[in-house]
Structure formats: structure tokens, C-alpha cells
Enzyme design. Structure first.
Site, PDB file in Angstrom:
ATOM      1  N   GLY A  59       0.837  -1.187   0.000  1.00  0.00           N
ATOM      2  CA  GLY A  59       0.000   0.000   0.000  1.00  0.00           C
ATOM      3  C   GLY A  59       0.876   1.242   0.000  1.00  0.00           C
ATOM      4  CB  SER A 126       4.474  -3.298  -3.229  1.00  0.00           C
ATOM      5  OG  SER A 126       4.034  -2.204  -3.946  1.00  0.00           O
ATOM      6  CD1 TRP A 127       3.654  -0.032   2.950  1.00  0.00           C
ATOM      7  CD2 TRP A 127       4.885   1.700   2.240  1.00  0.00           C
ATOM      8  NE1 TRP A 127       3.997   0.724   4.052  1.00  0.00           N
ATOM      9  CE2 TRP A 127       4.752   1.779   3.650  1.00  0.00           C
ATOM     10  CE3 TRP A 127       5.640   2.671   1.561  1.00  0.00           C
ATOM     11  CZ2 TRP A 127       5.334   2.810   4.390  1.00  0.00           C
ATOM     12  CZ3 TRP A 127       6.223   3.700   2.303  1.00  0.00           C
ATOM     13  CH2 TRP A 127       6.062   3.760   3.686  1.00  0.00           C
ATOM     14  CG  ASP A 282       6.025  -4.250 -10.602  1.00  0.00           C
ATOM     15  OD1 ASP A 282       5.183  -3.352 -10.723  1.00  0.00           O
ATOM     16  OD2 ASP A 282       6.401  -4.703  -9.504  1.00  0.00           O
ATOM     17  CG  HIS A 310       3.079  -4.485  -8.197  1.00  0.00           C
ATOM     18  ND1 HIS A 310       4.340  -4.116  -7.781  1.00  0.00           N
ATOM     19  CD2 HIS A 310       2.245  -4.140  -7.186  1.00  0.00           C
ATOM     20  CE1 HIS A 310       4.257  -3.579  -6.573  1.00  0.00           C
ATOM     21  NE2 HIS A 310       2.993  -3.583  -6.191  1.00  0.00           N
TER      22      HIS A 310
HETATM   23  N1  STX Z   1       1.442   0.933  -4.014  1.00  0.00           N
HETATM   24  C1  STX Z   1       2.243  -0.198  -4.145  1.00  0.00           C
HETATM   25  C2  STX Z   1       1.961  -1.228  -3.101  1.00  0.00           C
HETATM   26  O1  STX Z   1       2.597  -1.262  -2.098  1.00  0.00           O
HETATM   27  C3  STX Z   1       1.754   2.034  -4.904  1.00  0.00           C
HETATM   28  C4  STX Z   1       0.859  -2.109  -3.306  1.00  0.00           C
HETATM   29  N2  STX Z   1       0.221  -2.282  -4.403  1.00  0.00           N
HETATM   30  N3  STX Z   1      -0.782  -3.149  -4.162  1.00  0.00           N
HETATM   31  C5  STX Z   1      -0.709  -3.517  -2.917  1.00  0.00           C
HETATM   32  O2  STX Z   1       0.306  -2.888  -2.371  1.00  0.00           O
HETATM   33  C6  STX Z   1      -1.629  -4.474  -2.228  1.00  0.00           C
HETATM   34  C7  STX Z   1      -1.523  -5.799  -2.894  1.00  0.00           C
HETATM   35  C8  STX Z   1      -1.296  -4.593  -0.777  1.00  0.00           C
HETATM   36  C9  STX Z   1      -3.032  -3.976  -2.327  1.00  0.00           C
END
Ligand code: STX
Length: 331
Positions: A59, A126-127, A282, A310
């Protein structure tokens, strides 16, 4: 650089890939007080006397889910998962008060102490990779290994790519839906336009912006495209927390003191063993950041998955991550 083998088709590749460990239930769960307004929901999974690991969701604002327990062998690891401030089952929901990267890092430390863990393997995509790296840089003595996917450094370049100009060229259909709630006159600064709406006192204004913001990410997350948008991105409770918290963090550039803060401080984690698994296609967190990270941190194993976007559930990404957590057991 390691590459996963690129055979004639994903079907052939998948026949040779590792899959998730079986579904499993927490052996403990609860809410951790922070001393401020927030209470953090956490779960412990796997084996109570197993090797400690902490799993950081994405997120920010994304919340944990049962699939995240399945990247580690539950008969050998003791996994801790928690919903970051304001999301999932943490309380109060969607709150931006006292909600920063540094507060989340304090929560990780609070949880570690609460669980009586000295050092742990930190897993995040990701985050979750951003937060894992920021945690490791500030508390290197607490990290036995890093297993990271979809590397995201929260640089101005990445934010511009995903929320202003870049990914828009690859997903014009989804991008049109992202632009829809924002009048033409405000489209020169979409982050600002969304931030105003997502912090608006009228919940209906928040909800409309949150739906479009979340769907944009859901539409771009999988190599299979918008048709594979996960259902949770359509759920209003998920969308409001996710969009409000993400936009709050990104409008504040991740609360980092400077652009490039993670790479500028990478010397702090030079001796930590690491695994980086990254989808070639990604679009949310393009390969460039993973490439910069592995260049600055040569000790990390680096694997590019040829047929992945991603999402953590892309089969080649699951394969890379499961092999990595197995290898981390041997440390
Ligand atoms: N946000 C990237 C990220 O961390 C820009 C992310 N993208 N999708 C998610 O996290 C979830 C799968 C947790 C919804």
C-alpha cells in the site's frame, strides 16, 4: 544476475515452479496498543518455536490477508503479520493521524519486543519492501535477512510514473477511469487533486475518489491486466483506507528526509543477506528500482521473473519468494 528460465509458455514454466505453502490459521492474534490513538492488529502463524519472520503488507494501507501466511514453511517458521496503522483490523480505520513511516517502524519494534523476538527475517512486497528497507536501515541489528518483492523506493520518479505520466501510456483504458473523478483543470497535479478529495469532510467525495484510486492500482497490478483486478479493490471499506493512506504517504513523499533516502543509506544494510524478486513487467513499481537496489547492495540475490507484473501471486513471483524463504532458513 539470475533470471528465471523463459520457456515457450507460462504453462511450461509453471510446471517447474514452487507454489504457496498450505493455508494455515494463526496460533495467536490480538491488538497491540501504541500509546497514541492507534491499536495494531497482529497475528502469529506457523510454529511457536520456529524461526522468527515479520511480514509487511503493501500500500501503504493495504492490510494483511491469509495468502500472506503461505510464503513461509509453517512447520519451520514463526510468522508475525500485522495491519499497519489505519488499515485492515487496526483501529481507528482509515485514520491519517500520527500515521507516518517512522510511526510504522516504531510499531514493528513494539511488536518485536511484545513477541520477545531478538532478530527476524523481514518479508515485504511493494510498499512492504520500502518499509522493510527503512526498518533495516534504522535497526540493522534486528534483521537476520530481507526477502523483498516489487521494489518500491517512493522516489519522485516512481510516483510521477504511476500517478501522473508513464503507466498511463500502457493502460489508457484504466487511466481513463483514474482521471474520471478529476476535472481537466486539476489534472496537472493528480496527487494533489486526489489528496484534496481523499481528505474531504464529505464521505461521498472521499468514496468516489477512493474507488477510482484503488481500481487504478487493481487494474495495473497483474500481468493479466485490468481483467484480473482483484475483488478487494472494489470493496469500499478496503478502498477508502487504502486510497486515503496511500495518498497521504505519497503526497508526503513517504515521509523520507530526501528523495533517494533508502539508496543514500544503503551502507547500513550491506551485511544483511537479501533476496529481491521482481516481475519484468511490473508497471506499479518498475524494475528500475530493483535494479538500483541490487546495484547498491551486491550481497542481495536478484531474480527477475520474465512473465510477471506487480502482484505477489504471479506464479513466477511466488516461486522466487518461496525458494528465498526456504534458503533463508539455512542462514
Ligand atoms: N502501491 C504499491 C503497493 O505497495 C503504490 C501495493 N500495491 N498493491 C498492494 O500494495 C496491495 C496488494 C497490498 C493492495
Amino acid at each position: 544476475m539470475e533470471r528465471t528460465h523463459a520457456p515457450a509458455s507460462p504453462a511450461v514454466a509453471n510446471a517447474h515452479r514452487r507454489t504457496l505453502y498450505p493455508d494455515n490459521e494463526p496460533f495467536a492474534s490480538g491488538w497491540l496498543a501504541t500509546g497514541g490513538p492507534h491499536e495494531i492488529y497482529y497475528e502469529e502463524c506457523g510454529r511457536p518455536d520456529g524461526r522468527p519472520a515479520v511480514i509487511l503488507h503493501g500500500g501503504p494501507g493495504g492490510a494483511i490477508n491469509p495468502t500472506m501466511r503461505r510464503f513461509f514453511d509453517p512447520s519451520r517458521w514463526r510468522m508475525a503479520l500485522f495491519d499497519q496503522r489505519g488499515c485492515g483490523k487496526s483501529r481507528p480505520n482509515a485514520s491519517l493521524e500520527d500515521n507516518t513511516t517512522w510511526a510504522l517502524i516504531e510499531d514493528i519494534e513494539r511488536l518485536r519486543e511484545h513477541l520477545g523476538v531478538e532478530k527476524w527475517c523481514v518479508f515485504g512486497g511493494s510498499w512492504g519492501s520500502t518499509l522493510a528497507l527503512a526498518y533495516a536501515i534504522t535497526h540493522p541489528e534486528r534483521v537476520s535477512a530481507l526477502v523483498l518483492r516489487g521494489i518500491f523506493l517512493v522516489s519522485e520518479r516512481e510516483l510521477r510514473w504511476f500517478y501522473q505520466d508513464g503507466a498511463s501510456m500502457m493502460f489508457p483504458d484504466a487511466w481513463a477511469r483514474f482521471l474520471d473523478p478529476i476535472p481537466e483543470a486539476e489534472r496537472g497535479d493528480l496527487m494533489g487533486a486526489y489528496h484534496r478529495r481523499l481528505t474531504h469532510p464529505d464521505r461521498r467525495v472521499q468514496a468516489r475518489a477512493a474507488a477510482a484510486w484503488s481500481q487504478w492500482e487493481g487494474d495495473t497490478i497483474s500481468i493479466r491486466g485490468p481483467e484480473a483486478r482483484p475483488a478487494k479493490f472494489n470493496e469500499m471499506d478496503f478502498a477508502v483506507a487504502f486510497a486515503r493512506i496511500e495518498c497521504h504517504y505519497f503526497a508526503n513523499k513517504g515521509f523520507f528526509p530526501e528523495d533517494g533516502w533508502i539508496l543514500n543509506n544503503i551502507a547500513r544494510i550491506q551485511n544483511i543477506p537479501g533476496w529481491i524478486v521482481q516481475g519484468r513487467f511490473d508497471v506499479v513499481t518498475p524494475l528500475e528500482s530493483a535494479w538500483k537496489l541490487k546495484t547498491a547492495w551486491p550481497r542481495a540475490h536478484f531474480e527477475v521473473v520474465w512473465d510477471a507484473g506487480h502482484a505477489s501471486t504471479e506464479p513466477g513471483v511466488v516461486d522466487g519468494l518461496v525458494r528465498a524463504t526456504d534458503k533463508a532458513l539455512a542462514l
